[in-house]
Design a protein around this motif. Structure first.
Motif, PDB file in Angstrom:
ATOM      1  N   UNK A 159       0.832  -1.203   0.000  1.00 45.96           N
ATOM      2  CA  UNK A 159       0.000   0.000   0.000  1.00 45.96           C
ATOM      3  C   UNK A 159       0.872   1.261   0.000  1.00 45.96           C
ATOM      4  N   UNK A 160       1.974   1.227   0.792  1.00 48.70           N
ATOM      5  CA  UNK A 160       2.902   2.353   0.797  1.00 48.70           C
ATOM      6  C   UNK A 160       3.531   2.549  -0.567  1.00 48.70           C
ATOM      7  N   UNK A 161       3.856   1.455  -1.225  1.00 49.35           N
ATOM      8  CA  UNK A 161       4.442   1.506  -2.573  1.00 49.35           C
ATOM      9  C   UNK A 161       3.438   2.143  -3.541  1.00 49.35           C
ATOM     10  N   UNK A 162       2.176   1.679  -3.459  1.00 50.31           N
ATOM     11  CA  UNK A 162       1.147   2.193  -4.372  1.00 50.31           C
ATOM     12  C   UNK A 162       0.895   3.681  -4.148  1.00 50.31           C
ATOM     13  N   UNK A 166       1.495   6.807  -6.873  1.00 52.96           N
ATOM     14  CA  UNK A 166       0.499   7.792  -7.312  1.00 52.96           C
ATOM     15  C   UNK A 166       1.118   9.193  -7.354  1.00 52.96           C
ATOM     16  N   UNK A 167       1.916   9.537  -6.347  1.00 57.15           N
ATOM     17  CA  UNK A 167       2.577  10.847  -6.330  1.00 57.15           C
ATOM     18  C   UNK A 167       3.594  10.959  -7.456  1.00 57.15           C
ATOM     19  N   UNK A 168       4.335   9.894  -7.710  1.00 55.02           N
ATOM     20  CA  UNK A 168       5.308   9.910  -8.801  1.00 55.02           C
ATOM     21  C   UNK A 168       4.618  10.124 -10.145  1.00 55.02           C
ATOM     22  N   UNK A 169       3.425   9.548 -10.305  1.00 58.33           N
ATOM     23  CA  UNK A 169       2.691   9.715 -11.557  1.00 58.33           C
ATOM     24  C   UNK A 169       2.298  11.170 -11.798  1.00 58.33           C
ATOM     25  N   UNK A 230       3.046  10.994   1.648  1.00 56.74           N
ATOM     26  CA  UNK A 230       2.319   9.745   1.874  1.00 56.74           C
ATOM     27  C   UNK A 230       2.071   9.659   3.372  1.00 56.74           C
ATOM     28  N   UNK A 231       0.812   9.587   3.787  1.00 58.32           N
ATOM     29  CA  UNK A 231       0.470   9.505   5.209  1.00 58.32           C
ATOM     30  C   UNK A 231      -0.002   8.107   5.546  1.00 58.32           C
ATOM     31  N   UNK A 232       0.582   7.516   6.590  1.00 61.61           N
ATOM     32  CA  UNK A 232       0.247   6.137   6.951  1.00 61.61           C
ATOM     33  C   UNK A 232      -1.069   6.039   7.712  1.00 61.61           C
ATOM     34  N   UNK A 233      -1.521   7.153   8.299  1.00 62.69           N
ATOM     35  CA  UNK A 233      -2.761   7.142   9.077  1.00 62.69           C
ATOM     36  C   UNK A 233      -3.629   8.338   8.698  1.00 62.69           C
ATOM     37  N   UNK A 234      -4.923   8.109   8.591  1.00 67.82           N
ATOM     38  CA  UNK A 234      -5.848   9.178   8.211  1.00 67.82           C
ATOM     39  C   UNK A 234      -5.889  10.272   9.269  1.00 67.82           C
ATOM     40  N   UNK A 235      -5.795   9.874  10.542  1.00 65.57           N
ATOM     41  CA  UNK A 235      -5.796  10.866  11.624  1.00 65.57           C
ATOM     42  C   UNK A 235      -4.605  11.818  11.483  1.00 65.57           C
ATOM     43  N   UNK A 236      -3.452  11.277  11.079  1.00 57.29           N
ATOM     44  CA  UNK A 236      -2.271  12.123  10.859  1.00 57.29           C
ATOM     45  C   UNK A 236      -2.511  13.099   9.713  1.00 57.29           C
ATOM     46  N   UNK A 237      -3.227  12.646   8.693  1.00 55.87           N
ATOM     47  CA  UNK A 237      -3.538  13.526   7.557  1.00 55.87           C
ATOM     48  C   UNK A 237      -4.408  14.691   7.996  1.00 55.87           C
ATOM     49  N   UNK A 311      -7.065   4.348  -5.662  1.00 56.22           N
ATOM     50  CA  UNK A 311      -7.157   5.711  -5.142  1.00 56.22           C
ATOM     51  C   UNK A 311      -8.608   6.157  -5.245  1.00 56.22           C
ATOM     52  N   UNK A 312      -9.200   6.555  -4.097  1.00 56.56           N
ATOM     53  CA  UNK A 312     -10.636   6.842  -4.065  1.00 56.56           C
ATOM     54  C   UNK A 312     -10.988   8.166  -4.744  1.00 56.56           C
ATOM     55  N   UNK A 313     -10.087   9.147  -4.694  1.00 57.29           N
ATOM     56  CA  UNK A 313     -10.305  10.394  -5.426  1.00 57.29           C
ATOM     57  C   UNK A 313      -8.959  11.079  -5.613  1.00 57.29           C
ATOM     58  N   UNK A 314      -8.947  12.115  -6.406  1.00 51.29           N
ATOM     59  CA  UNK A 314      -7.687  12.832  -6.678  1.00 51.29           C
ATOM     60  C   UNK A 314      -7.767  14.288  -6.210  1.00 51.29           C
ATOM     61  N   UNK A 315      -8.632  14.553  -5.232  1.00 55.31           N
ATOM     62  CA  UNK A 315      -8.860  15.934  -4.789  1.00 55.31           C
ATOM     63  C   UNK A 315      -7.615  16.571  -4.168  1.00 55.31           C
ATOM     64  N   UNK A 316      -6.752  15.768  -3.524  1.00 55.98           N
ATOM     65  CA  UNK A 316      -5.557  16.358  -2.892  1.00 55.98           C
ATOM     66  C   UNK A 316      -4.283  16.047  -3.672  1.00 55.98           C
ATOM     67  N   UNK A 317      -4.450  15.788  -4.966  1.00 56.38           N
ATOM     68  CA  UNK A 317      -3.297  15.522  -5.831  1.00 56.38           C
ATOM     69  C   UNK A 317      -3.212  16.571  -6.930  1.00 56.38           C
ATOM     70  N   UNK A 318      -2.004  17.054  -7.164  1.00 60.13           N
ATOM     71  CA  UNK A 318      -1.771  18.013  -8.241  1.00 60.13           C
ATOM     72  C   UNK A 318      -0.300  17.913  -8.628  1.00 60.13           C
ATOM     73  N   UNK A 319       0.068  18.653  -9.651  1.00 62.00           N
ATOM     74  CA  UNK A 319       1.468  18.717 -10.044  1.00 62.00           C
ATOM     75  C   UNK A 319       2.280  19.371  -8.938  1.00 62.00           C
TER      76      UNK A 319
END
Length: 630
Positions: A159-162, A166-169, A230-237, A311-319
């Protein structure tokens, strides 16, 4: 329902049903066993008391023994649903992370004659405790113990790899992993994170591992190093999002984020965070199915749990941030600033003493590069240092401030430039320069970095390095549509060919006097510099602010109300902020107003680089005192 009726429905003898129900079916073929068990479960048949009390009698009850059931609702749901679909009941036990409670629960499961147990061990006595199950002929599927070969577990490393991929993409190469101390999940995710970096030839450093339990984990993020998390826990995010929002930092414009999402957030929608759902339900169903296969002596399926991490959504992903804001190149002097505090500036025939001094990397090029980086833009520094110890100080300082130093080169057998700065009590200063390696900068040192100019928005230039090198950089800028900002220093003439390449010319009052002594009025001096080729002129006037003359705005802008301690770096802080906020799309008037506040903060402390303000502090202050600027 009697055993005779079960036998009739299955088309077998009563003896065969008895053997299958009581686990003595080694010599009975698989098809017959499965047919009989299906009927037994459908009709809820239980053996007679004499049979039921034997240790081999099947009860069609499964146990689920967890370290802590609080955070595993979906796992439990997956296991229970699978058990019920296969005709089994489930007993759920919670050890509450206590070895004593775990042993009591194991004893209870044995007394209830369960057929099998899904077991998440609490302590390292799992092998010792497992004998209790073995003595009672209870099948076991251990979970969440990756170090034990027979254990089933969710592959958090994958999961950490995946998540990292996603960020590398999205083009991120400056990535960090936000973890929690003493968390097995965090450790596994982090291993997958590092493996993904390695597979994509991205060097790893310890600074890439962040922890919410430390105080300084947010510092690098606020300077756009890294650009993705990459955050391992949602609470940390959620903690991260709160920190960023209070500092006017925006996701995903300033930072991209991918987080693992667990059961605790299952029924709460946070569409602003791109997340990968941990497949607890699917894992519970898988383990329960494997346990039933063991209980019923069927051919086993996969020995490891496999899942697709979506990945459930891409709302917090950008260039990456740097893709939005074009680079700012700085070509100029790099020195070691030796600052001496004095009651009065030295005069001919007088000796002055000092009781305080500092030695800090500086020079207009280095100062402006750090100023740009502190304000959140990508700064590329081109210049030269010597081969002495002072050069090490410069390299270290630039790296600590996240300045791109690909264009910073050492000159053999040469010393790093020096600036001897006398600072008076009112903040006024006098500087004596030793050029050192700065005088070795030439056009051939600029041209190898021509590619860098292709993605730049501004080039900051100063005349403390040879003018031919400055002009070479200005010409390359023009080739790629980069705007040039020139700060004149230590000279009384600028060649017409260089002035023709300048978009924004920023002298102070004294420099303007040296370059244009025949005109006394500030506004007329600005007009003269425009006649000589500059497109925009900003003459800085110290505590009186600055005068701006451009096509879109002409007028005076007052200085920010700060009491000066050391004015040495005010112009560098001003120019760095001017370039950053012009790059962000602000008008020349607004960018200059913001720049006066950056300069004001810089004069509050001794030394230039330690005094340069960061973006969040600057904008927070401006919004409080003059909210209409930003």
């Amino acid at each position: 329902m009697t055993i005779k009726e079960i036998a009739q429905l299955a088309g077998v003898s009563i003896s065969t049903v008895s053997k299958i129900v009581n686990g003595k079916d080694a010599n009975i073929n698989t098809e017959t066993r499965n047919r009989v068990l299906k009927i037994v479960k459908e009709y809820n048949y239980t053996p007679y008391g004499t049979v039921k009390n034997t240790s081999d009698a099947r009860t069609f009850i499964l146990g689920v023994l967890l370290k802590s059931a609080v955070k595993t609702n979906r796992f439990i749901n997956g296991a229970v649903s699978t058990a019920q679909n296969n005709g089994y009941s489930v007993l759920l036990y919670d050890s509450k992370d206590s070895p004593e409670s775990e042993l009591k629960n194991i004893t209870s499961l044995c007394k209830n004659n369960v057929d099998g147990v899904i077991w998440e061990p609490v302590c390292n006595k799992s092998l010792e405790y497992e004998r209790y199950f073995a003595e009672n002929n209870i099948e076991v599927c251990r979970i969440s113990a990756p170090a034990e070969p027979s254990s089933f577990f969710i592959d958090f490393s994958a999961m950490g790899y995946a998540a990292t991929e996603f960020l590398l993409q999205y083009g991120h190469t400056k990535i960090a992993c936000l973890t929690k101390h003493s968390s097995v999940r965090s450790a596994m995710v982090f291993e997958g994170f590092k493996k993904c970096l390695f597979d994509h030839s991205i060097p790893y450093s310890d600074s890439m591992r962040l922890s919410v339990e430390t105080d300084d984990w947010c510092d690098g993020i606020l300077s756009h190093t890294p650009t993705g998390i990459v955050s391992t826990h949602y609470a940390s995010s959620l903690i991260l999002m709160d920190h960023l929002s209070r500092r006017q930092f925006h996701v995903p414009q300033d930072l991209s984020l991918v987080s693992l999402r667990d059961d605790a957030r299952e029924n709460i929608a946070f569409p602003c965070i791109s997340s990968i759902k941990i497949p607890y339900y699917e894992f519970g169903a898988f383990v329960c199915k494997r346990l039933i296969e063991k209980c019923e002596k069927k051919e086993g399926g996969s020995d490891s749990f496999q899942a697709e991490y979506i990945l459930e959504n891409t709302k917090s992903l950008d260039l990456p941030f740097s893709s939005h804001a074009r680079k700012i190149i700085v070509v100029g002097s790099i020195n070691i600033d030796i600052t001496l505090n004095v009651d009065e500036l030295p005069q001919p025939g007088r000796t002055v003493g000092t009781s305080k001094h500092s030695v800090i990397p500086g020079g207009k090029g280095a100062n402006q590069a750090v100023g740009v980086a502190r304000l959140g833009s990508e700064a590329v520094l081109i210049g030269k240092v010597g081969s002495d110890y002072d050069s090490i100080l410069v390299y270290t300082c630039m790296e600590e401030n996240h300045v791109d130093i690909q264009g910073l080169k050492r000159v053999p057998n040469e010393e790093t430039g020096k600036a001897y700065i006398h600072v008076q009590n009112d903040g006024e200063s006098m500087i004596t320069l030793l050029s050192g390696a700065n005088k070795k900068l030439c056009p051939d040192d600029i041209t190898p970095y021509e590619k860098v100019f292709e993605t730049a928005g501004y080039c900051l230039l100063q005349t403390e390095v040879p003018e031919e090198a400055v002009e070479a950089a200005a010409r390359i800028s023009k080739k790629y549509g980069v705007l040039n900002i020139l700060k004149p220093a230590a000279m009384n003439r600028i060649s017409p060919s260089l002035m023709a390449l300048i978009d924004i010319f920023v002298p102070n009052r004294k420099e303007a006097e040296l370059l244009c002594p025949e005109i006394s009025d500030i506004e007329e001096k600005a007009e003269e510099f425009i006649r000589r080729g500059a497109k925009t002129v900003i003459i800085t006037l110290g505590h009186s602010g600055c005068f701006v003359k451009s096509r879109d705005f002409t007028g005076y802008i007052p200085a920010a109300p700060f009491t000066p301690v050391d004015t040495t770096g005010a112009a560098d802080a001003f120019i760095a902020a001017l370039a950053v906020y012009l790059s962000a799309g602000h008008s020349i008037e607004k960018a200059a107003k913001i720049a006066t506040y950056a300069a004001g903060f810089c004069v509050l402390r001794q030394g230039v680089i330690p005094s340069l303000i960061d973006k969040n502090s600057l904008e927070t202050y401006i919004k409080r005192v003059e909210s209409d600027i930003l």
